[in-house]
Structures are given as C-alpha cells and as structure tokens.
Design a protein around this motif. Sequence first.
Motif, PDB file in Angstrom:
ATOM      1  N   MET A 378       0.821  -1.207   0.000  1.00 51.34           N
ATOM      2  CA  MET A 378       0.000   0.000   0.000  1.00 51.34           C
ATOM      3  C   MET A 378       0.865   1.270   0.000  1.00 51.34           C
ATOM      4  SD  MET A 378      -2.741  -1.599  -0.254  1.00 51.34           S
ATOM      5  CE  MET A 378      -3.776  -0.146  -0.365  1.00 51.34           C
ATOM      6  N   LYS A 379       1.971   1.246   0.753  1.00 48.37           N
ATOM      7  CA  LYS A 379       2.859   2.402   0.814  1.00 48.37           C
ATOM      8  C   LYS A 379       4.299   1.920   0.608  1.00 48.37           C
ATOM      9  CE  LYS A 379      -0.045   5.205   3.870  1.00 48.37           C
ATOM     10  NZ  LYS A 379      -0.110   5.948   5.152  1.00 48.37           N
ATOM     11  N   ALA A 380       4.946   2.422  -0.449  1.00 47.77           N
ATOM     12  CA  ALA A 380       6.277   1.946  -0.827  1.00 47.77           C
ATOM     13  C   ALA A 380       7.301   2.170   0.282  1.00 47.77           C
ATOM     14  CB  ALA A 380       6.724   2.635  -2.115  1.00 47.77           C
ATOM     15  N   ASP A 381       7.315   3.372   0.852  1.00 50.00           N
ATOM     16  CA  ASP A 381       8.312   3.687   1.882  1.00 50.00           C
ATOM     17  C   ASP A 381       8.124   2.831   3.126  1.00 50.00           C
ATOM     18  OD1 ASP A 381       9.500   5.568   0.280  1.00 50.00           O
ATOM     19  OD2 ASP A 381       8.340   7.243   1.068  1.00 50.00           O
ATOM     20  N   GLN A 382       6.881   2.595   3.501  1.00 49.84           N
ATOM     21  CA  GLN A 382       6.604   1.758   4.665  1.00 49.84           C
ATOM     22  C   GLN A 382       7.053   0.318   4.407  1.00 49.84           C
ATOM     23  OE1 GLN A 382       2.521   2.004   5.931  1.00 49.84           O
ATOM     24  NE2 GLN A 382       2.769   0.545   7.593  1.00 49.84           N
ATOM     25  N   PHE A 383       6.820  -0.163   3.191  1.00 55.54           N
ATOM     26  CA  PHE A 383       7.268  -1.511   2.828  1.00 55.54           C
ATOM     27  C   PHE A 383       8.783  -1.615   2.928  1.00 55.54           C
ATOM     28  CE2 PHE A 383       8.949  -4.180  -0.665  1.00 55.54           C
ATOM     29  CZ  PHE A 383       8.512  -5.420  -0.220  1.00 55.54           C
ATOM     30  N   LYS A 384       9.501  -0.624   2.421  1.00 56.47           N
ATOM     31  CA  LYS A 384      10.964  -0.662   2.445  1.00 56.47           C
ATOM     32  C   LYS A 384      11.501  -0.647   3.871  1.00 56.47           C
ATOM     33  CE  LYS A 384      13.049   1.972  -0.655  1.00 56.47           C
ATOM     34  NZ  LYS A 384      13.363   3.124  -1.540  1.00 56.47           N
ATOM     35  N   ARG A 385      10.863   0.155   4.717  1.00 52.58           N
ATOM     36  CA  ARG A 385      11.320   0.229   6.115  1.00 52.58           C
ATOM     37  C   ARG A 385      11.094  -1.072   6.866  1.00 52.58           C
ATOM     38  NH1 ARG A 385       9.145   5.585   5.834  1.00 52.58           N
ATOM     39  NH2 ARG A 385       7.172   4.835   6.702  1.00 52.58           N
ATOM     40  N   SER A 386      10.135  -1.859   6.423  1.00 53.00           N
ATOM     41  CA  SER A 386       9.823  -3.118   7.110  1.00 53.00           C
ATOM     42  C   SER A 386      10.749  -4.258   6.697  1.00 53.00           C
ATOM     43  CB  SER A 386       8.369  -3.516   6.829  1.00 53.00           C
ATOM     44  OG  SER A 386       8.205  -3.901   5.468  1.00 53.00           O
ATOM     45  N   CYS A 387      11.578  -4.025   5.677  1.00 52.35           N
ATOM     46  CA  CYS A 387      12.406  -5.102   5.129  1.00 52.35           C
ATOM     47  C   CYS A 387      13.843  -5.039   5.661  1.00 52.35           C
ATOM     48  CB  CYS A 387      12.445  -5.021   3.606  1.00 52.35           C
ATOM     49  SG  CYS A 387      10.854  -5.260   2.808  1.00 52.35           S
ATOM     50  N   LEU A 388      14.440  -6.202   5.788  1.00 58.34           N
ATOM     51  CA  LEU A 388      15.866  -6.290   6.090  1.00 58.34           C
ATOM     52  C   LEU A 388      16.649  -5.909   4.839  1.00 58.34           C
ATOM     53  CD1 LEU A 388      15.909  -9.682   8.050  1.00 58.34           C
ATOM     54  CD2 LEU A 388      15.938  -7.377   9.012  1.00 58.34           C
ATOM     55  N   LEU A 389      17.944  -5.597   5.029  1.00 59.48           N
ATOM     56  CA  LEU A 389      18.806  -5.217   3.915  1.00 59.48           C
ATOM     57  C   LEU A 389      19.874  -6.274   3.693  1.00 59.48           C
ATOM     58  CD1 LEU A 389      19.408  -1.422   4.678  1.00 59.48           C
ATOM     59  CD2 LEU A 389      17.662  -2.420   3.193  1.00 59.48           C
ATOM     60  N   PHE A 390      20.253  -6.458   2.441  1.00 55.85           N
ATOM     61  CA  PHE A 390      21.414  -7.295   2.144  1.00 55.85           C
ATOM     62  C   PHE A 390      22.667  -6.526   2.553  1.00 55.85           C
ATOM     63  CE2 PHE A 390      18.446  -9.303  -0.892  1.00 55.85           C
ATOM     64  CZ  PHE A 390      18.670 -10.647  -0.573  1.00 55.85           C
ATOM     65  N   PRO A 391      23.752  -7.226   2.927  1.00 55.58           N
ATOM     66  CA  PRO A 391      24.983  -6.523   3.313  1.00 55.58           C
ATOM     67  C   PRO A 391      25.533  -5.726   2.143  1.00 55.58           C
ATOM     68  CG  PRO A 391      25.348  -8.897   3.060  1.00 55.58           C
ATOM     69  CD  PRO A 391      23.880  -8.693   3.014  1.00 55.58           C
ATOM     70  N   SER A 392      26.223  -4.623   2.472  1.00 50.24           N
ATOM     71  CA  SER A 392      26.775  -3.747   1.437  1.00 50.24           C
ATOM     72  C   SER A 392      28.119  -4.244   0.941  1.00 50.24           C
ATOM     73  CB  SER A 392      26.918  -2.315   1.958  1.00 50.24           C
ATOM     74  OG  SER A 392      27.775  -2.285   3.092  1.00 50.24           O
ATOM     75  N   GLU A 393      28.794  -5.041   1.720  1.00 50.09           N
ATOM     76  CA  GLU A 393      30.111  -5.551   1.311  1.00 50.09           C
ATOM     77  C   GLU A 393      30.124  -7.063   1.402  1.00 50.09           C
ATOM     78  OE1 GLU A 393      32.364  -3.797  -0.048  1.00 50.09           O
ATOM     79  OE2 GLU A 393      31.592  -1.804   0.379  1.00 50.09           O
TER      80      GLU A 393
END
Length: 393
Positions: A378-393
């Motif tokens: 429903m809300k893109a930013d809210q979805f992104k905040r709810s997700c874990l991130l892959f490592p940057s390195e």
Amino acid sequence: RVHGDAEIAGLSYSFTNVVQGFIVSVCGYHDKLHVLLEKILKRMKTLTINSERFRLIKEQLQLEYDSFDTQPPAVLGMYARQYLTEVPRWHVDQYRAVIPEVTQNDLETFQKELLSKIKIEGLVHGNVSKKQCLDISEMITSILELKEAPENEFVNKRLIQIPIAPHAHLFVKHLLNENEVNNVCIYHVQIGCEQKREDVLLDLLQQTMNVPFFAQLRTVEQIGYVAMTRVDRRCKVQGLDFIIMSATKTASFIASRIISFFNQFEKSLNEMDEKEFARHTTALRGLKSQKEKTLAIKSARYWGEILSHAYSFNRNQEEVELIDTLKKEDLIAFYNEYFSNNSNSLKRRLCVQMRTQKSKIIEETETCEQLIEFKQIMKADQFKRSCLLFPSE
C-alpha cells in the motif's frame, strides 16, 4: 571552450551524477588525456556559478521532472521496481517537490561541501604505464586537496531483502498519462547475494527461458508486443525479471500468464534431454568467452565491477570454468528452489504493475487464473522500512 579544444585534439569527456556521487570520464589519445583531466578538475574546484546559467539549468531540470510520467510504461515500471528495492533511493516526486526551493546560494554551499570530503575510485585503462597511473592519482589528490575521511561517512547503496513468503508482493501504479494505452507487468524473482555458482545457474536459466517465454506469451498467446526476461544484478544481489507490455490485456492478467508459464516451462525443463542441455551450456560458454571488440567495451566491464564493489575482473573466465561442471539436475534444483510454483520452498517475489487509466474498459472481459496469492504493497516507503537489507560488502 574546453569542450571544443578537446574535440579538436581527439579527446572527449563526460560528467555524470550517480546515487553515490559523480563520475568524471575522459577518453581519447593518451598523451594529452591527463592535461584534459587536469583542466576539468581545476574547473570543478574553482567553478563560479553563473546566475543566468543556473536559472536555465534549473528550469530544464524542472521540465524533466514534470515530464517524467510521460515516459513509456516499461521504463516507469523498471523505475518503480528499482525504487522499491534500493536504499537509499529518492523518488522523482521528492525531487519535483524540493527543486523550486533550491537557490544559487544552496548550490554554491553544496559545491564546497561536496568536494571537502570525497572518496575516489578510479580506472585507468589503455596505453598508460603504471607510473603514469600513479601520477594521475597524485594529480587528482593534489588538485582536489583530498583529505582522509572516516569510512562510516560514506553510505553505500543497498538492496532490501524481499520478504520470503508463499505469496508475491504486489505494487500497483496507475499511469498518469491519460493517452497511454499500454499496461506493464514486471515480475521479479530475487535470488540473493551473488555467488559464482548461482550466478552461472541464473544466467543459464535465463538463456533457457527467454526464447520459450517470448514464443509462448508473445507469439502463441499474443499477450503483448514486448515479452522478455533479463538478469538483474545490483549491489552484489541478483534476480530475474519477466517483463511484458500490452495494449490489449490488463496488468493483472499478464501477471497470471507469467506465473502460468512457470508451470509450462517446468514441464519442458524436466523433459529436456542431455543434448538440448548441452546446447544451452555451449551457447552460454561461447557468450562468456567472447573477446571484447573495443577498448571501450572492456573498460565498461571493468568499471561495472568497480561500481558494484565486486571487483571480479576475471568473472567471465571463472564462470566459463564453472559451466563445465553443471548438470541438468543442478539447473532443475535451482529452478525448483527459486521459481517453481509447485515446490514447497518459500520465495522472494515482487510484482510491479503499471496500469493504464483505460484498464477498466478491458478488465471485465478477462478471467485471471490465480496460481499464487498476491499481497499488495500500500505504501512503498513503509514496505521498504519493514524489510531487512542485504549486506553492502
């Protein structure tokens, strides 16, 4: 003035901005290339912003932002998919909202701040010695007066981990262009962090799927005139996109046919004989063994490795060696784990639908076969905040 003189001398340059900063590129005859780079860097350091030039560029940028939604829906769909999965990533709507407030004084302040703390990665490729490369590096450091900054001050772009689930995550965007008649569906399957063996399996699967995908959905079913697959690799994370654009079918119907195709392809994959499998591996080996025909193409490959922070400059050679170790059973197991509708393994799936305002006209005539469930974002930013991130390195 610099541009004209450079062209006469057989040189060229470009200056582009990216999420993490900017890229300065110079190319041409090597004996004067460092002179051009020196002039560009000094101009960057001492640039005085002309008021009239600032006004014109700002107006041009505003026009670009305002006309963003008139682009082809396939382009808008890929933009939405990238925005949903990248962190940090600002949306064009946010740029559009703030640019009226930007002043010349803001830009001059930003210019000083930008050059006060920067981290440089570079590539020198061609008829240049090691000493010349080091001299160029020293010249850059001297002109820009670089100072060492803490590593934690630099933010790398990262990708979200699309939540593993029995359903696909659905993002719907209604196109603002009233004259646009095309719907687009981009069905993205996220694999995860790049690993050499899975990299090769994904490339092999994409090559094996691409022709039957086009043949079935474009030629046989005639769903849309654009039907393609593409491997997506960003921030050392990989996945596979299935893209269809249609002026006669709704985005939701297209999604149902993409998912249905997985069942059809799974059957053909299981029935594939060793001769056909060998044909696909031979074709992929030949593709990865091809020598770059120009220095520019080879430089672009090297630069891609640097931008992605993978630094795997012998990637093709290493992957060719891995291709010879693969068996059909490996490809089937890979497909079952990440793509099959019938396996029990949960998957990372994102479906982006760009819907024309004319969708309602044709929606009633279609029956969508729901092989998997969709959970709408429903809300893109809210979805992104709810997700874990892959490592940057």
